[in-house]
Write an enzyme that holds these catalytic residues in place. Structure first.
Site, PDB file in Angstrom:
ATOM      1  N   CYS A   6       0.824  -1.190   0.000  1.00  0.00           N
ATOM      2  CA  CYS A   6       0.000   0.000   0.000  1.00  0.00           C
ATOM      3  C   CYS A   6       0.871   1.259   0.000  1.00  0.00           C
ATOM      4  O   CYS A   6       1.879   1.322   0.675  1.00  0.00           O
ATOM      5  CB  CYS A   6      -0.948   0.096   1.202  1.00  0.00           C
ATOM      6  SG  CYS A   6      -2.075  -1.279   1.337  1.00  0.00           S
TER       7      CYS A   6
ATOM      8  N   ARG B 278       4.171  -0.183  -4.759  1.00  0.00           N
ATOM      9  CA  ARG B 278       3.886  -0.660  -3.406  1.00  0.00           C
ATOM     10  C   ARG B 278       2.605  -1.489  -3.318  1.00  0.00           C
ATOM     11  O   ARG B 278       2.311  -2.105  -2.289  1.00  0.00           O
ATOM     12  CB  ARG B 278       3.760   0.526  -2.437  1.00  0.00           C
ATOM     13  CG  ARG B 278       5.009   1.342  -2.320  1.00  0.00           C
ATOM     14  CD  ARG B 278       4.805   2.449  -1.329  1.00  0.00           C
ATOM     15  NE  ARG B 278       4.632   1.932   0.013  1.00  0.00           N
ATOM     16  CZ  ARG B 278       5.622   1.648   0.834  1.00  0.00           C
ATOM     17  NH1 ARG B 278       6.858   1.838   0.460  1.00  0.00           N
ATOM     18  NH2 ARG B 278       5.386   1.184   2.047  1.00  0.00           N
TER      19      ARG B 278
ATOM     20  N   TRP C 251      -2.564  -2.831  -1.662  1.00  0.00           N
ATOM     21  CA  TRP C 251      -2.190  -4.237  -1.758  1.00  0.00           C
ATOM     22  C   TRP C 251      -3.066  -4.934  -0.725  1.00  0.00           C
ATOM     23  O   TRP C 251      -2.883  -4.746   0.471  1.00  0.00           O
ATOM     24  CB  TRP C 251      -0.704  -4.422  -1.445  1.00  0.00           C
ATOM     25  CG  TRP C 251      -0.203  -5.807  -1.669  1.00  0.00           C
ATOM     26  CD1 TRP C 251       0.222  -6.350  -2.840  1.00  0.00           C
ATOM     27  CD2 TRP C 251      -0.043  -6.832  -0.684  1.00  0.00           C
ATOM     28  NE1 TRP C 251       0.624  -7.649  -2.654  1.00  0.00           N
ATOM     29  CE2 TRP C 251       0.469  -7.971  -1.337  1.00  0.00           C
ATOM     30  CE3 TRP C 251      -0.290  -6.910   0.698  1.00  0.00           C
ATOM     31  CZ2 TRP C 251       0.748  -9.169  -0.681  1.00  0.00           C
ATOM     32  CZ3 TRP C 251      -0.021  -8.098   1.355  1.00  0.00           C
ATOM     33  CH2 TRP C 251       0.494  -9.213   0.667  1.00  0.00           C
TER      34      TRP C 251
ATOM     35  N   ASN D 270      -1.980   2.067   5.664  1.00  0.00           N
ATOM     36  CA  ASN D 270      -1.089   0.990   5.234  1.00  0.00           C
ATOM     37  C   ASN D 270      -0.748   0.197   6.487  1.00  0.00           C
ATOM     38  O   ASN D 270      -0.346   0.781   7.488  1.00  0.00           O
ATOM     39  CB  ASN D 270       0.174   1.616   4.615  1.00  0.00           C
ATOM     40  CG  ASN D 270       1.257   0.588   4.340  1.00  0.00           C
ATOM     41  OD1 ASN D 270       0.973  -0.594   4.166  1.00  0.00           O
ATOM     42  ND2 ASN D 270       2.502   1.031   4.296  1.00  0.00           N
ATOM     43  N   GLY D 271      -0.947  -1.120   6.452  1.00  0.00           N
ATOM     44  CA  GLY D 271      -0.656  -1.943   7.631  1.00  0.00           C
ATOM     45  C   GLY D 271      -1.826  -2.861   7.925  1.00  0.00           C
ATOM     46  O   GLY D 271      -2.707  -3.049   7.079  1.00  0.00           O
TER      47      GLY D 271
ATOM     48  N   GLU E 219      18.416 -17.403  -6.572  1.00  0.00           N
ATOM     49  CA  GLU E 219      18.059 -16.055  -7.020  1.00  0.00           C
ATOM     50  C   GLU E 219      17.568 -16.079  -8.472  1.00  0.00           C
ATOM     51  O   GLU E 219      16.580 -15.420  -8.815  1.00  0.00           O
ATOM     52  CB  GLU E 219      19.263 -15.116  -6.841  1.00  0.00           C
ATOM     53  CG  GLU E 219      19.068 -13.695  -7.334  1.00  0.00           C
ATOM     54  CD  GLU E 219      17.858 -12.972  -6.741  1.00  0.00           C
ATOM     55  OE1 GLU E 219      17.268 -13.464  -5.768  1.00  0.00           O
ATOM     56  OE2 GLU E 219      17.494 -11.913  -7.282  1.00  0.00           O
TER      57      GLU E 219
ATOM     58  N   LYS F  68      13.782 -14.882  -9.555  1.00  0.00           N
ATOM     59  CA  LYS F  68      13.570 -13.800 -10.513  1.00  0.00           C
ATOM     60  C   LYS F  68      12.663 -14.266 -11.638  1.00  0.00           C
ATOM     61  O   LYS F  68      11.742 -13.586 -12.041  1.00  0.00           O
ATOM     62  CB  LYS F  68      14.936 -13.357 -11.057  1.00  0.00           C
ATOM     63  CG  LYS F  68      15.073 -11.935 -11.341  1.00  0.00           C
ATOM     64  CD  LYS F  68      15.512 -11.065 -10.192  1.00  0.00           C
ATOM     65  CE  LYS F  68      14.682 -11.194  -8.947  1.00  0.00           C
ATOM     66  NZ  LYS F  68      15.194 -10.509  -7.799  1.00  0.00           N
TER      67      LYS F  68
ATOM     68  N   GLU G 225       8.974 -14.999 -10.451  1.00  0.00           N
ATOM     69  CA  GLU G 225       8.321 -13.780  -9.963  1.00  0.00           C
ATOM     70  C   GLU G 225       7.731 -12.946 -11.099  1.00  0.00           C
ATOM     71  O   GLU G 225       6.643 -12.395 -10.967  1.00  0.00           O
ATOM     72  CB  GLU G 225       9.391 -12.972  -9.220  1.00  0.00           C
ATOM     73  CG  GLU G 225       8.977 -11.694  -8.617  1.00  0.00           C
ATOM     74  CD  GLU G 225      10.127 -11.028  -7.845  1.00  0.00           C
ATOM     75  OE1 GLU G 225       9.830 -10.245  -6.962  1.00  0.00           O
ATOM     76  OE2 GLU G 225      11.321 -11.299  -8.143  1.00  0.00           O
TER      77      GLU G 225
ATOM     78  N   HIS H 182      17.698 -37.123  -5.345  1.00  0.00           N
ATOM     79  CA  HIS H 182      16.910 -37.510  -4.166  1.00  0.00           C
ATOM     80  C   HIS H 182      15.434 -37.163  -4.340  1.00  0.00           C
ATOM     81  O   HIS H 182      14.708 -37.051  -3.352  1.00  0.00           O
ATOM     82  CB  HIS H 182      17.501 -36.864  -2.912  1.00  0.00           C
ATOM     83  CG  HIS H 182      18.902 -37.312  -2.661  1.00  0.00           C
ATOM     84  ND1 HIS H 182      19.202 -38.564  -2.186  1.00  0.00           N
ATOM     85  CD2 HIS H 182      20.085 -36.696  -2.887  1.00  0.00           C
ATOM     86  CE1 HIS H 182      20.523 -38.699  -2.101  1.00  0.00           C
ATOM     87  NE2 HIS H 182      21.075 -37.576  -2.526  1.00  0.00           N
TER      88      HIS H 182
ATOM     89  N   LYS I  52       6.397  -4.132  -3.740  1.00  0.00           N
ATOM     90  CA  LYS I  52       7.827  -3.901  -3.553  1.00  0.00           C
ATOM     91  C   LYS I  52       8.241  -3.940  -2.092  1.00  0.00           C
ATOM     92  O   LYS I  52       9.256  -4.501  -1.731  1.00  0.00           O
ATOM     93  CB  LYS I  52       8.167  -2.525  -4.146  1.00  0.00           C
ATOM     94  CG  LYS I  52       9.634  -2.149  -4.069  1.00  0.00           C
ATOM     95  CD  LYS I  52      10.421  -2.942  -5.060  1.00  0.00           C
ATOM     96  CE  LYS I  52      11.902  -2.636  -5.012  1.00  0.00           C
ATOM     97  NZ  LYS I  52      12.667  -3.711  -5.658  1.00  0.00           N
TER      98      LYS I  52
HETATM   99  C1  AGP Z   1      12.778  -9.694  -5.075  1.00  0.00           C
HETATM  100  O1  AGP Z   1      12.794  -9.669  -6.426  1.00  0.00           O
HETATM  101  C2  AGP Z   1      11.542  -9.591  -4.369  1.00  0.00           C
HETATM  102  N1  AGP Z   1      10.537  -8.884  -4.948  1.00  0.00           N
HETATM  103  C3  AGP Z   1      11.506  -9.834  -2.887  1.00  0.00           C
HETATM  104  O2  AGP Z   1      11.900 -11.142  -2.693  1.00  0.00           O
HETATM  105  C4  AGP Z   1      12.323  -8.891  -1.961  1.00  0.00           C
HETATM  106  O3  AGP Z   1      13.674  -9.103  -2.162  1.00  0.00           O
HETATM  107  C5  AGP Z   1      11.916  -9.150  -0.502  1.00  0.00           C
HETATM  108  O4  AGP Z   1      10.562  -8.843  -0.346  1.00  0.00           O
HETATM  109  C6  AGP Z   1      12.749  -8.390   0.492  1.00  0.00           C
HETATM  110  O5  AGP Z   1      12.608  -7.012   0.361  1.00  0.00           O
HETATM  111  P1  AGP Z   1      13.597  -6.015   1.094  1.00  0.00           P
HETATM  112  O6  AGP Z   1      14.965  -6.205   0.503  1.00  0.00           O
HETATM  113  O7  AGP Z   1      13.046  -4.656   0.812  1.00  0.00           O
HETATM  114  O8  AGP Z   1      13.580  -6.364   2.543  1.00  0.00           O
END
Ligand code: AGP
Length: 609
Positions: free
Chosen positions: A2, A27, A74, A100-101, A482, A486, A489, A505, A604
């Site tokens: 949010c 956000r 969000w 927000n929260g 990672e 990526k 996502e 395994h 984000k």
């Molecule tokens: C990464 O591409 C993500 N969108 C997500 O995993 C992100 O890294 C995670 O939410 C942590 O965020 P921060 O670094 O702001 O704590």
């Protein structure tokens, strides 16, 4: 999670709110809305879906108000819908709020208010707060908000207006970020700095427990529990507005991938004095390696992956025990943190709720906290004993790229600083490693320029796949995680990473004709082992892609595609290998026509649990 914006001044509030929301859409993008004081009423317009839906809805409307609030959502309580969108009001439109929260006790508050005759229009926790404030409101909005927040459990950043007080906005913060932009005869409110960078570079960063009374020509800040007035120091942000724009790139993600060499250079140049790493600005003890007996690294998502990579390096090179854990797990167990523990909390936004909670837990147990963050004055920065700022510049795309590279680079700098403290590590070897680190920005530029076209072609094949696997060993496994995150996502293709030796395994059962397996093979001492895993998948029909450094020889029949990276010490090669994986995710998602900068269901900055 949010985005909140607010404006009070002499200009058209609606357009300023919309421009702020555009900058904060990363956000949350389930719905958006604005509320503006207009002719003795508060006019609310809100719409499910992305901000553009709201913009087209209000296109033909005329707004003349000079005070207002806006929100991009969000969803947590209540599905995305017009009625669940913010701003919310107290049914009569007298009190209007954006939030927000999460209000954890909203159900019991709602019950009490319903018993008193209040009627609700949405399923949200936020609407309940609007009613609560309304029930406490006589003629002083600040007092009503102050009284109401005492009853709230959970986390909140909120901004409130009253229909009969168009000369003020009241904002409060507990565990969710909120900043106030300071203008001339106008002031701004936002969840994050990029919202109003085009209008001011001076901000007050609200802290937990603070309430701000914002008028066009004054900002007064109080503690909302004691009522005491506070003197705040302005924070000057030297990012310019352009840094938070796309600058000709189709997506922020592609822009941010391309900014990595520069961002890395900024990070390194500030901490390199006479060819040596100098971390004095972080406040870390010159002899930290002997001060601590163990390191706990906590983070989420991509930031966690940077920490996992560090664990392998630190245990190998510094011989210090390192635990790395996702913050949402750490915070709910009984970790063995104490005075001899250095906790490294890694977070681009500096506001991730789980990371903040894990940090607080370790702090309570006596650990010293070092934050790696990209956000000045963020909650994580403020609550840590030491801070190493990542200096990556604003990262807007939900998928983290340049912040990740600078997190890994920050871990590299710290490991070199640790090696400096080891009597048994030669100065010559340290100098050699430092020189390798310095070369990285230039090499990274080469990797972007030389691999992009090849990756585009590979992406064409991968865009049609249902599953894609990544494998690696040691630091290469952390990189594989990672790469898989990526890709899934932003392309929504199922992708998973495994330690290469684990395949047999269980997961090998999923490998059949045409399934892509991407192997990251940078560590020279493990290259042969990794390669034998690659042979195993190849013989079962996998389409193989090898990402490796120049100089590693391999059997060409086993690999369908190779991305060869410039030679660099294999401890540091990860920073080069991640680039083709980011590009692969980007171009695959582009072919799949995904919403790359704002992938579905994500946001984000994750400021709720
Ligand atoms: C990464 O591409 C993500 N969108 C997500 O995993 C992100 O890294 C995670 O939410 C942590 O965020 P921060 O670094 O702001 O704590």
């Amino acid at each position: 999670m949010c985005g909140i914006v607010g404006y009070i001044g002499n200009n058209d509030a609606a357009s300023i709110l919309i421009s702020g929301l555009k900058k904060l859409e990363y956000r949350g993008y389930d719905s958006a809305g604005i509320a503006v004081h207009e002719n003795s009423k508060i006019k609310i317009k809100k719409k499910k879906g992305k901000l553009d839906n709201l913009i087209s809805e209000i296109e033909s409307e005329i707004f003349s108000g000079k005070t207002g609030l806006g929100h991009t959502r969000w969803a947590t309580h209540g599905k995305p819908s017009d009625s669940n969108s913010h701003p919310h009001d107290d049914y009569n439109g007298e009190i209007v709020i954006v939030h927000n929260g999460i209000i954890e006790n909203f159900e019991s508050l709602k019950k009490d208010l319903t018993a008193k005759g209040h009627q609700f229009k949405s399923d949200t926790d936020t609407e309940v707060v609007a009613h609560l404030i309304s029930s406490n409101y006589e003629d002083d909005l600040k007092q009503a908000v102050e009284k109401s927040v005492q009853k709230l459990e959970g986390s909140f950043a909120m901004a409130v207006m009253a229909v009969d007080q168009d000369d003020r906005i009241i904002a409060v913060r507990k565990d969710s970020p909120l900043i106030i932009g300071i203008g001339e005869n106008e002031n701004f409110l936002a969840s994050d700095i990029p919202a109003y960078l085009s209008r001011t570079n001076d901000f007050y960063i609200l802290e937990d427990g603070e309430l701000a009374e914002i008028r066009k020509d004054s900002i007064d800040i109080y503690s909302f529990s004691s009522g005491e007035k506070k003197e705040k120091i302005k924070t000057h942000i030297d990012w310019d507005a352009e840094m938070a724009e796309k600058q000709g790139y189709v997506h922020f993600m592609l822009k941010e991938i391309n900014e990595q060499p520069e961002a890395l250079k900024w990070l390194l140049q500030d901490r390199l004095k006479d060819g040596q790493i100098d971390l004095r600005d972080s406040n870390i003890d010159k002899k930290w390696l002997s001060k601590y007996s163990k390191i706990h690294i906590v983070a989420c998502g991509t930031a966690y992956h940077s920490g996992l990579l560090a664990k392998y390096l630190y245990e190998e090179l510094l011989q210090i025990s390192v635990e790395v854990e996702v913050a949402s797990e750490y915070r709910y167990r009984k970790p063995l943190a104490d005075k001899s523990t250095l906790m490294i909390a890694v977070s681009q936004s500096g506001e991730t709720a789980d990371t903040l909670a894990a940090l607080r837990l370790a702090k309570k147990k006596g650990a010293d906290i070092l934050a790696f963050t990209n956000s000045r004055d963020s909650s994580i920065a403020r609550e840590s004993d030491m801070v190493l700022y990542l200096n990556a510049g604003p990262e807007i795309a939900v998928a983290s790229t340049k912040a990740y590279t600078n997190m890994v680079a920050a871990f590299y700098m710290l490991v070199l600083d640790g090696l400096r403290q080891k009597d048994d590590f030669s100065k010559k070897a340290l100098k050699k490693l430092t020189d390798e680190l310095i070369k990285l920005p230039e090499l990274m530029r080469l990797v972007i320029d030389n691999t992009e076209e090849k990756i585009k072609k590979i992406a064409e094949k991968y865009a049609e796949k249902a599953h894609i696997f990544f494998i690696g060993r040691n630091t290469d496994y952390a990189l594989a995680l990672e790469g898989a995150l990526k890709l899934k996502e932003i392309s929504y293709i199922h992708s998973e990473a495994y330690p290469a030796g684990e395949l047999k395994h269980g997961t090998l059962a999923l490998v059949e004709e045409g399934v892509p397996v991407i192997s990251i093979a940078l560590r020279k001492r493990l290259f042969a082992k990794l390669f034998s895993n690659l042979k195993e998948v190849k013989s079962r029909g996998a389409e193989t892609l090898l990402i490796t450094s120049a100089g590693n020889s391999y059997d060409e029949d086993t690999v369908d595609e190779v991305v060869e990276l410039p030679e660099v010490d294999d401890y540091f090669a990860g920073l080069l290998a991640v680039v083709p994986m980011q590009l692969l995710a980007y171009y695959t998602a582009l072919i799949c026509e995904r919403d790359i900068d704002q992938p579905r269901n994500l946001a984000k900055s994750v400021t709720v649990e």
